[in-house]
Motif scaffolding. Sequence first.
Motif, PDB file in Angstrom:
ATOM      1  N   GLU A 122       0.834  -1.211   0.000  1.00 28.87           N
ATOM      2  CA  GLU A 122       0.000   0.000   0.000  1.00 28.87           C
ATOM      3  C   GLU A 122       0.866   1.257   0.000  1.00 28.87           C
ATOM      4  N   ALA A 166       2.217   1.820  -3.438  1.00 25.46           N
ATOM      5  CA  ALA A 166       1.187   2.349  -4.338  1.00 25.46           C
ATOM      6  C   ALA A 166       0.968   3.837  -4.091  1.00 25.46           C
ATOM      7  N   TRP A 167       0.924   4.231  -2.817  1.00 27.48           N
ATOM      8  CA  TRP A 167       0.749   5.659  -2.500  1.00 27.48           C
ATOM      9  C   TRP A 167       1.924   6.474  -3.026  1.00 27.48           C
ATOM     10  N   LEU A 220       3.768   5.808  -5.647  1.00 31.71           N
ATOM     11  CA  LEU A 220       3.619   5.921  -7.099  1.00 31.71           C
ATOM     12  C   LEU A 220       2.595   6.998  -7.460  1.00 31.71           C
TER      13      LEU A 220
END
Length: 72
Positions: A24, A27-28, A30
């Motif tokens: 997670e 992803a944040w 990115l």
Amino acid sequence: MNTFAPAAIHAAAHTAHTAELTAEAAAWRLVRDAAIPTAPALPALRNRLGEALVSAGIRLMRPAHSGVHRPA
């Protein structure tokens, strides 16, 4: 029949949760990196913002019904 000790179950759950949090966070990162404009785009963005502010200021200085007023 396999039985797991509570400590082993806890360690496996902790490992899985840590992996989820790591994914997670990646992803944040990115999303955040994609949202930040690169350095060459900043001057163009600043120019567009300045033009929009000047345009808004000019519109605010105009009378609300320009051309509608008749001489008395």
